[in-house]
Scaffold this active site. Sequence first.
Site, PDB file in Angstrom:
ATOM      1  N   CYS A  75       0.869  -1.184   0.000  1.00  0.00           N
ATOM      2  CA  CYS A  75       0.000   0.000   0.000  1.00  0.00           C
ATOM      3  C   CYS A  75       0.898   1.224   0.000  1.00  0.00           C
ATOM      4  O   CYS A  75       1.564   1.503   0.999  1.00  0.00           O
ATOM      5  CB  CYS A  75      -0.903  -0.022   1.238  1.00  0.00           C
ATOM      6  SG  CYS A  75      -1.993   1.404   1.356  1.00  0.00           S
ATOM      7  N   HIS A 161      -2.242  -4.886 -10.396  1.00  0.00           N
ATOM      8  CA  HIS A 161      -2.869  -3.705 -11.021  1.00  0.00           C
ATOM      9  C   HIS A 161      -3.153  -3.959 -12.494  1.00  0.00           C
ATOM     10  O   HIS A 161      -2.340  -4.586 -13.187  1.00  0.00           O
ATOM     11  CB  HIS A 161      -1.946  -2.487 -10.894  1.00  0.00           C
ATOM     12  CG  HIS A 161      -1.856  -1.968  -9.491  1.00  0.00           C
ATOM     13  ND1 HIS A 161      -2.706  -1.014  -8.992  1.00  0.00           N
ATOM     14  CD2 HIS A 161      -1.040  -2.322  -8.458  1.00  0.00           C
ATOM     15  CE1 HIS A 161      -2.411  -0.777  -7.721  1.00  0.00           C
ATOM     16  NE2 HIS A 161      -1.404  -1.561  -7.374  1.00  0.00           N
ATOM     17  N   GLU A 210     -10.095   0.502  -6.312  1.00  0.00           N
ATOM     18  CA  GLU A 210      -9.206  -0.395  -5.584  1.00  0.00           C
ATOM     19  C   GLU A 210      -9.859  -1.737  -5.248  1.00  0.00           C
ATOM     20  O   GLU A 210     -11.029  -1.787  -4.832  1.00  0.00           O
ATOM     21  CB  GLU A 210      -8.740   0.248  -4.271  1.00  0.00           C
ATOM     22  CG  GLU A 210      -7.710   1.331  -4.462  1.00  0.00           C
ATOM     23  CD  GLU A 210      -6.949   1.621  -3.180  1.00  0.00           C
ATOM     24  OE1 GLU A 210      -6.832   0.712  -2.340  1.00  0.00           O
ATOM     25  OE2 GLU A 210      -6.491   2.772  -3.023  1.00  0.00           O
ATOM     26  N   CYS A 219      -4.208   6.316  -4.850  1.00  0.00           N
ATOM     27  CA  CYS A 219      -3.673   4.952  -4.711  1.00  0.00           C
ATOM     28  C   CYS A 219      -2.197   5.013  -5.092  1.00  0.00           C
ATOM     29  O   CYS A 219      -1.875   5.282  -6.254  1.00  0.00           O
ATOM     30  CB  CYS A 219      -4.434   3.989  -5.627  1.00  0.00           C
ATOM     31  SG  CYS A 219      -3.833   2.288  -5.541  1.00  0.00           S
ATOM     32  N   GLY A 222      -1.084   2.181  -7.264  1.00  0.00           N
ATOM     33  CA  GLY A 222      -1.737   2.392  -8.554  1.00  0.00           C
ATOM     34  C   GLY A 222      -1.030   3.455  -9.382  1.00  0.00           C
ATOM     35  O   GLY A 222      -0.887   3.322 -10.599  1.00  0.00           O
TER      36      GLY A 222
END
Length: 277
Positions: A75, A161, A210, A219, A222
Amino acid sequence: MLLHFTKMHGLGNDFVMVDLVTQRARITPAHICQLADRRFGIGFDQLLIVEPPRDPTMDFRYRIFNADGSEVENCGNGARCFARFVRDQRLTHKRDIHVETAGGPLVLKVQHDGMVRVDMGRPRFSPAGVPFEAAGDQPLHTLQVGEETLSISVVSMGNPHAVLQVDDVESAPVERLGPAIEAHPRFPRKVNAGFMQVVSPSRIRLRVFERGSGETLACGTGACAAVASGIRQGLLKSPVTVELPGGELSIEWPDPEAALIMVGPATRVFDGRVVLN
Ligand SMILES: N[C@H](CCC[C@H](N)C(=O)O)C(=O)O
């Protein structure tokens, strides 16, 4: 029992931080869903639990749980908030912090300007590493979603992703395509779905639906996945400013063999105590 926590966010991607270095608690998946609820609980995109390291060469271990209770590998925004949190809690005085995550070790640097610099490791494009069911590695894959045939790139930043290029993030069908991509059967562990608009070789706009939490205001992994995908396709050139609904991140990827570096803020909102039933 009463659990002390701190509410933080990284560009509006919001977290509940729990220190299980100085506290002891058994937090169950049911507790996580209760705490995630924005009416019956505290509300968060992810819960970040800080623990002593398993590897004595590391400073901490931190575990990441989505709002649906699923534990995940990485994260980006959370890593920045973790680094700020352990210093604010006086768990360390270091500015360079080494942390174990389910996705592997991370090195974080709390800068004097308050921003946090994260070595996010190298992106992995091989479908098997995402994981994504495909014949082989290529910059773009076709993905059938209902009647639509999409062209996506797939990237692992420790977590999976899918990146879809769009003309305009504002009008991109995130609410419709986000959940469909997230749960697509070719992603055996589901996927985070990024919608990327290339503004210039050094700037993109990005929205992310997400995995396990829905669309968030930002994100970090991301942003890294989108930049890596754009550079690989020759659309972008490092460094890239990523404009997310919650604010901007700076992502560097100087060469394909290097790690991605992310720099951004980490904001503390409030401390609290919550009853765990
Ligand atoms: N939803 C993600 C985890 C949180 C990632 C995001 N909040 C970030 O800043 O990277 C997943 O299931 O892989």
